[in-house]
Design a protein around this motif. Structure first.
Motif, PDB file in Angstrom:
ATOM      1  N   ARG A 265      -6.119 -19.104  -1.456  1.00  0.00           N
ATOM      2  CA  ARG A 265      -6.190 -18.224  -2.435  1.00  0.00           C
ATOM      3  C   ARG A 265      -4.959 -17.026  -2.617  1.00  0.00           C
ATOM      4  O   ARG A 265      -4.508 -16.771  -3.862  1.00  0.00           O
ATOM      5  CB  ARG A 265      -7.561 -17.337  -2.146  1.00  0.00           C
ATOM      6  CG  ARG A 265      -8.008 -16.296  -3.255  1.00  0.00           C
ATOM      7  CD  ARG A 265      -9.294 -15.660  -2.816  1.00  0.00           C
ATOM      8  NE  ARG A 265      -9.507 -14.656  -3.872  1.00  0.00           N
ATOM      9  CZ  ARG A 265     -10.708 -13.645  -3.501  1.00  0.00           C
ATOM     10  NH1 ARG A 265     -11.289 -13.788  -2.553  1.00  0.00           N
ATOM     11  NH2 ARG A 265     -10.944 -12.594  -4.408  1.00  0.00           N
ATOM     12  N   ALA A 266      -4.565 -16.624  -1.405  1.00  0.00           N
ATOM     13  CA  ALA A 266      -3.504 -15.777  -1.341  1.00  0.00           C
ATOM     14  C   ALA A 266      -2.214 -16.637  -1.915  1.00  0.00           C
ATOM     15  O   ALA A 266      -1.404 -15.784  -2.646  1.00  0.00           O
ATOM     16  CB  ALA A 266      -3.249 -15.572   0.302  1.00  0.00           C
ATOM     17  N   ALA A 267      -2.072 -17.845  -1.547  1.00  0.00           N
ATOM     18  CA  ALA A 267      -0.976 -18.584  -2.291  1.00  0.00           C
ATOM     19  C   ALA A 267      -1.131 -18.540  -3.682  1.00  0.00           C
ATOM     20  O   ALA A 267      -0.136 -18.343  -4.559  1.00  0.00           O
ATOM     21  CB  ALA A 267      -1.259 -20.029  -1.563  1.00  0.00           C
ATOM     22  N   ASP A 268      -2.159 -18.979  -4.183  1.00  0.00           N
ATOM     23  CA  ASP A 268      -2.466 -18.877  -5.646  1.00  0.00           C
ATOM     24  C   ASP A 268      -2.172 -17.418  -6.221  1.00  0.00           C
ATOM     25  O   ASP A 268      -1.613 -17.530  -7.218  1.00  0.00           O
ATOM     26  CB  ASP A 268      -3.966 -19.088  -5.842  1.00  0.00           C
ATOM     27  CG  ASP A 268      -4.159 -20.494  -5.329  1.00  0.00           C
ATOM     28  OD1 ASP A 268      -3.212 -21.506  -5.294  1.00  0.00           O
ATOM     29  OD2 ASP A 268      -5.324 -21.198  -5.334  1.00  0.00           O
ATOM     30  N   LEU A 269      -2.717 -16.586  -5.411  1.00  0.00           N
ATOM     31  CA  LEU A 269      -2.581 -15.189  -5.945  1.00  0.00           C
ATOM     32  C   LEU A 269      -1.030 -14.538  -5.865  1.00  0.00           C
ATOM     33  O   LEU A 269      -0.538 -14.185  -6.943  1.00  0.00           O
ATOM     34  CB  LEU A 269      -3.282 -14.106  -4.877  1.00  0.00           C
ATOM     35  CG  LEU A 269      -4.993 -14.094  -5.227  1.00  0.00           C
ATOM     36  CD1 LEU A 269      -5.475 -13.221  -4.418  1.00  0.00           C
ATOM     37  CD2 LEU A 269      -5.160 -13.562  -6.569  1.00  0.00           C
ATOM     38  N   GLU A 270      -0.427 -15.222  -4.920  1.00  0.00           N
ATOM     39  CA  GLU A 270       1.103 -15.081  -4.707  1.00  0.00           C
ATOM     40  C   GLU A 270       1.612 -15.577  -5.954  1.00  0.00           C
ATOM     41  O   GLU A 270       2.511 -15.125  -6.580  1.00  0.00           O
ATOM     42  CB  GLU A 270       1.551 -15.592  -3.329  1.00  0.00           C
ATOM     43  CG  GLU A 270       2.950 -15.367  -3.303  1.00  0.00           C
ATOM     44  CD  GLU A 270       3.484 -15.599  -2.011  1.00  0.00           C
ATOM     45  OE1 GLU A 270       4.509 -15.500  -1.412  1.00  0.00           O
ATOM     46  OE2 GLU A 270       2.680 -16.332  -1.114  1.00  0.00           O
ATOM     47  N   GLU A 271       1.181 -17.195  -5.904  1.00  0.00           N
ATOM     48  CA  GLU A 271       1.976 -17.801  -7.032  1.00  0.00           C
ATOM     49  C   GLU A 271       1.752 -17.194  -8.682  1.00  0.00           C
ATOM     50  O   GLU A 271       2.530 -17.110  -9.422  1.00  0.00           O
ATOM     51  CB  GLU A 271       1.454 -19.235  -7.332  1.00  0.00           C
ATOM     52  CG  GLU A 271       1.863 -20.104  -8.253  1.00  0.00           C
ATOM     53  CD  GLU A 271       3.485 -20.386  -7.831  1.00  0.00           C
ATOM     54  OE1 GLU A 271       4.077 -20.847  -8.729  1.00  0.00           O
ATOM     55  OE2 GLU A 271       3.913 -20.280  -6.699  1.00  0.00           O
ATOM     56  N   ARG A 272       0.526 -16.528  -8.604  1.00  0.00           N
ATOM     57  CA  ARG A 272       0.042 -16.091  -9.765  1.00  0.00           C
ATOM     58  C   ARG A 272       0.757 -14.937 -10.220  1.00  0.00           C
ATOM     59  O   ARG A 272       1.245 -14.544 -10.956  1.00  0.00           O
ATOM     60  CB  ARG A 272      -1.485 -15.826  -9.774  1.00  0.00           C
ATOM     61  CG  ARG A 272      -2.044 -15.332 -11.062  1.00  0.00           C
ATOM     62  CD  ARG A 272      -3.534 -15.188 -10.995  1.00  0.00           C
ATOM     63  NE  ARG A 272      -4.053 -14.559 -12.002  1.00  0.00           N
ATOM     64  CZ  ARG A 272      -5.280 -14.057 -12.294  1.00  0.00           C
ATOM     65  NH1 ARG A 272      -6.292 -14.453 -11.394  1.00  0.00           N
ATOM     66  NH2 ARG A 272      -5.640 -13.479 -13.535  1.00  0.00           N
ATOM     67  N   ALA A 273       0.869 -13.813  -9.032  1.00  0.00           N
ATOM     68  CA  ALA A 273       1.643 -12.784  -9.132  1.00  0.00           C
ATOM     69  C   ALA A 273       3.079 -13.051  -9.383  1.00  0.00           C
ATOM     70  O   ALA A 273       3.550 -12.301  -9.992  1.00  0.00           O
ATOM     71  CB  ALA A 273       1.604 -11.994  -7.816  1.00  0.00           C
ATOM     72  N   LYS A 274       3.592 -14.264  -8.677  1.00  0.00           N
ATOM     73  CA  LYS A 274       4.670 -14.414  -8.935  1.00  0.00           C
ATOM     74  C   LYS A 274       5.073 -14.744 -10.262  1.00  0.00           C
ATOM     75  O   LYS A 274       6.132 -14.352 -11.136  1.00  0.00           O
ATOM     76  CB  LYS A 274       5.480 -15.689  -8.128  1.00  0.00           C
ATOM     77  CG  LYS A 274       6.903 -15.917  -7.760  1.00  0.00           C
ATOM     78  CD  LYS A 274       7.194 -16.893  -6.720  1.00  0.00           C
ATOM     79  CE  LYS A 274       8.593 -17.192  -6.607  1.00  0.00           C
ATOM     80  NZ  LYS A 274       8.947 -18.061  -5.617  1.00  0.00           N
TER      81      LYS A 274
ATOM     82  N   ASP B  83       7.436 -13.188 -12.930  1.00  0.00           N
ATOM     83  CA  ASP B  83       8.322 -13.762 -13.688  1.00  0.00           C
ATOM     84  C   ASP B  83       8.024 -13.582 -15.311  1.00  0.00           C
ATOM     85  O   ASP B  83       9.210 -13.334 -15.842  1.00  0.00           O
ATOM     86  CB  ASP B  83       8.205 -15.270 -13.364  1.00  0.00           C
ATOM     87  CG  ASP B  83       8.737 -15.820 -11.977  1.00  0.00           C
ATOM     88  OD1 ASP B  83       9.391 -14.936 -11.388  1.00  0.00           O
ATOM     89  OD2 ASP B  83       8.660 -16.815 -11.565  1.00  0.00           O
ATOM     90  N   LEU B  84       6.724 -13.609 -15.392  1.00  0.00           N
ATOM     91  CA  LEU B  84       6.746 -13.377 -17.074  1.00  0.00           C
ATOM     92  C   LEU B  84       7.177 -11.977 -17.355  1.00  0.00           C
ATOM     93  O   LEU B  84       7.747 -11.752 -18.348  1.00  0.00           O
ATOM     94  CB  LEU B  84       5.233 -13.620 -17.319  1.00  0.00           C
ATOM     95  CG  LEU B  84       4.786 -15.228 -17.332  1.00  0.00           C
ATOM     96  CD1 LEU B  84       3.273 -15.276 -17.470  1.00  0.00           C
ATOM     97  CD2 LEU B  84       5.471 -15.811 -18.414  1.00  0.00           C
ATOM     98  N   ALA B  85       6.962 -10.892 -16.450  1.00  0.00           N
ATOM     99  CA  ALA B  85       7.228  -9.600 -16.728  1.00  0.00           C
ATOM    100  C   ALA B  85       8.806  -9.591 -16.718  1.00  0.00           C
ATOM    101  O   ALA B  85       9.192  -8.684 -17.533  1.00  0.00           O
ATOM    102  CB  ALA B  85       6.569  -8.902 -15.706  1.00  0.00           C
ATOM    103  N   ASN B  86       9.458 -10.345 -15.795  1.00  0.00           N
ATOM    104  CA  ASN B  86      10.817 -10.406 -16.028  1.00  0.00           C
ATOM    105  C   ASN B  86      11.420 -11.139 -17.077  1.00  0.00           C
ATOM    106  O   ASN B  86      12.858 -11.071 -17.167  1.00  0.00           O
ATOM    107  CB  ASN B  86      11.430 -10.893 -14.526  1.00  0.00           C
ATOM    108  CG  ASN B  86      10.783  -9.863 -13.726  1.00  0.00           C
ATOM    109  OD1 ASN B  86      10.660  -8.513 -13.852  1.00  0.00           O
ATOM    110  ND2 ASN B  86      10.740 -10.221 -12.271  1.00  0.00           N
ATOM    111  N   PHE B  87      10.697 -12.238 -17.525  1.00  0.00           N
ATOM    112  CA  PHE B  87      11.248 -13.069 -18.642  1.00  0.00           C
ATOM    113  C   PHE B  87      11.940 -12.069 -19.814  1.00  0.00           C
ATOM    114  O   PHE B  87      11.309 -10.997 -19.872  1.00  0.00           O
ATOM    115  CB  PHE B  87       9.997 -13.705 -19.372  1.00  0.00           C
ATOM    116  CG  PHE B  87       9.886 -15.135 -18.794  1.00  0.00           C
ATOM    117  CD1 PHE B  87      10.570 -15.166 -17.321  1.00  0.00           C
ATOM    118  CD2 PHE B  87       8.890 -16.105 -19.038  1.00  0.00           C
ATOM    119  CE1 PHE B  87      10.129 -16.411 -16.403  1.00  0.00           C
ATOM    120  CE2 PHE B  87       8.710 -17.163 -18.620  1.00  0.00           C
ATOM    121  CZ  PHE B  87       9.177 -17.492 -17.163  1.00  0.00           C
TER     122      PHE B  87
END
Lengths: 324, 226
Positions: free
Chosen positions: A198-207, A211-215
């Protein structure tokens, strides 16, 4: 015999307690000793007094009548007729006395020997009895000790079995606790795995969200007078240093020209090459994935120019699209 | 095994009345009893002598004088009233039949009757194989004596009762250990070894107690002591 021994024999004789050789010897002595007979008579009288020592009891009156009635049927017997004296030879008493003396001596010798043998046998029997008693006592003592040892061994075995049973119970309890702990650990591992996932998913999601935020998303407007409807949208992922460009209604290219994308980063004095592309000759549309040929920190603008076939390192042709 | 007193089994010629060889002297405390015993023995001998002549009244009187102690003895030995009656009848018929054989010089009539009673009673007990029971009973405490009921002849019983009490007191005056040894021999017919086992005393001690007890009784009853 001594007087004391005679007295003892007489007492036992009166009470009917002499037997065997003692009785025979005493009766032989009694036959030739008038004083001893008198003593026996007196002791017999004394013993008869014991009859008064019995618990007093009255005989049934009917018995008296019955006994007296019987006396009417029986006549007292006459004493035996006196023996008619005969004239014995003069030598006969002396011969009888001699025979009697010899016989008495012989019987006395037999009596003494028998008494000695009897005493020896009694001693032997006493010794045997003592030995038997000692053996019995020893066997009894050994039996008691053996029983105590068996009891102690049994008690020790019992304690050992009890301890073993307790240890088994503790082991079983420990095994149960271990199994429970293992299950708990497995559950926690699963939970941890799930949490990790879940943390990985959250991390991925956050990432991804980061990323989207930085797009960088930019709309490029046409700079061409003959194609004012041309438009393009560029999306830049700074993390991956790549992006997607979608263009529409660009004029068709000649065979010796390509369109070339440029990324304008303030840190570089000239635009960074984003690659060349062609469009659909019929529609003027294209979708292009691109990468910069050098690291881009910030994309201030995107630009598309018309360049010779294969592209150039530094923009030379006319700028057809620019934005934002 | 019990034998009849030698006074009754030995030839009369071998039993002339003789003075005792041992020196004896009168015991002052037993003079009255000794005299009474002698008087009663003389009267008993006279009655038995008359019985030998067929005098049934004399024999009835002798019965009244002897019956109670003899029956008590038989009952004490057999422990069975019916057997005690049989013994008593047997003894008195023997006295009646053999009264003529009685000689005063060989012992008193009462001692003869007691000896007969004791032997017949013990023989009966042995015949019904009660020896083991006797052994166990011998170690038990003797039951207390019961008061005797009044006899048929009150006048004669008074003198007999006084005499019996005096003799009983004489027996009771013996040291307990001597009296117990005599009881086991007289009433239970035990041998020396059996008494030794019952009293848990050495054989020599048992013999000595029997001897001393009888001598003491003789001193009290006959006024003699060594």
């Amino acid at each position: 015999m001594t007087d004391e021994l005679l007295e003892e024999f007489a007492s036992l004789y009166v009470m009917g307690m002499l037997e065997g050789l003692e009785l025979a010897a005493f009766e032989a002595q009694l036959a030739r000793d008038p004083a001893l007979r008198q003593r026996v008579r007196e002791l017999t009288e004394a013993a008869s007094a014991l009859a008064f020592h019995a618990p007093a009891a009255e005989p049934p009156s009917a018995l008296r009548h019955r006994i007296l009635a019987r006396t009417a049927e029986v006549t007292p017997a006459r004493p035996a007729a006196p023996v008619v004296a005969f004239r014995m030879p003069v030598w006969l008493p002396w011969a009888a006395a001699a025979v009697f003396a010899l016989a008495s001596g012989w019987f006395a010798q037999l009596y003494v020997a028998a008494r000695a043998e009897s005493a020896a046998l009694r001693d032997l029997q006493a010794a045997t009895d003592f030995e038997l008693k000692s053996t019995k006592h020893q066997m009894e003592a050994e039996r008691i000790i053996a029983r105590q040892e068996v009891a102690t061994a049994r008690a020790g075995t019992g304690e050992l079995n009890q301890a073993l049973k307790l240890a088994r119970e503790q082991a079983e309890a420990s095994a149960i606790q271990l199994a429970a702990a293992q299950k708990l650990i497995a559950a926690r591992d699963l939970q941890l795995s799930l949490e990790t996932q879940r943390a990985a998913d959250l991390e991925e999601r956050a990432k991804r969200e980061a990323d989207l935020a930085n797009f960088k998303i930019a709309t490029l407007a046409s700079l061409l007078g003959n194609s004012p409807q041309a438009v393009a949208v560029a999306v830049w992922n700074p993390a991956r240093q790549e992006g997607v460009l979608r263009v529409e209604h660009l004029p068709p290219l000649t065979p010796d020209h390509d369109y070339q994308l440029w990324l304008i980063d303030p840190q570089y004095p000239i635009p960074v090459d984003g690659g060349v592309f062609t469009v659909n000759p019929a529609t003027g549309d294209a979708r292009v994935q691109f990468k910069a040929d050098k690291p881009v920190k910030t994309v201030a603008k995107f630009a598309v120019s018309l360049e010779r076939k294969g592209g150039v390192a530094k923009a030379e042709g006319p700028m057809v699209l620019l934005g934002p | 095994m019990f034998l009849l007193s030698p006074c009754w089994s030995l030839p009369a010629a071998l039993l002339p009345p003789q003075p005792a060889r041992l020196s004896r002297m009168k015991a002052p405390e037993s003079l009255d009893l000794s005299a009474a015993v002698t008087a009663r023995a003389r009267a008993d001998a006279e009655l038995l002598g008359r019985s030998a002549q067929g005098d049934r009244e004399a024999f009835a009187e002798l019965y009244d004088r002897f019956a109670r102690p003899l029956y008590s003895t038989a009952l004490r030995i057999t422990g069975n009233p019916a057997e005690a009656e049989d013994v008593l009848q047997d003894v008195f018929l023997t006295l009646w039949e053999k009264a003529r054989a009685f000689e005063d010089s060989r012992g008193s009539a009462f001692a003869w009757a007691v000896t007969l009673t004791r032997h017949r009673a013990i023989d009966r007990v042995r015949q019904r194989s009660r020896r083991s029971e006797l052994l166990s009973e011998a170690t038990a405490e003797e039951a207390g004596t019961q008061p005797a009921p009044a006899g048929p002849d009150a006048a004669g019983a008074l003198s007999a009762s006084e005499h019996a009490d005096a003799v009983r007191a004489a027996v009771k005056s013996l040291p307990p250990e001597q009296r117990r040894a005599l009881e086991l021999a007289f009433f239970d017919g035990l041998t020396q070894a059996e008494i030794s086992a019952a009293l848990r005393q050495p054989l020599g001690t048992v013999k000595a107690r029997i001897r001393r007890g009888l001598i003491r009784l003789r001193e009290i009853m006959g006024g003699h002591h060594d």
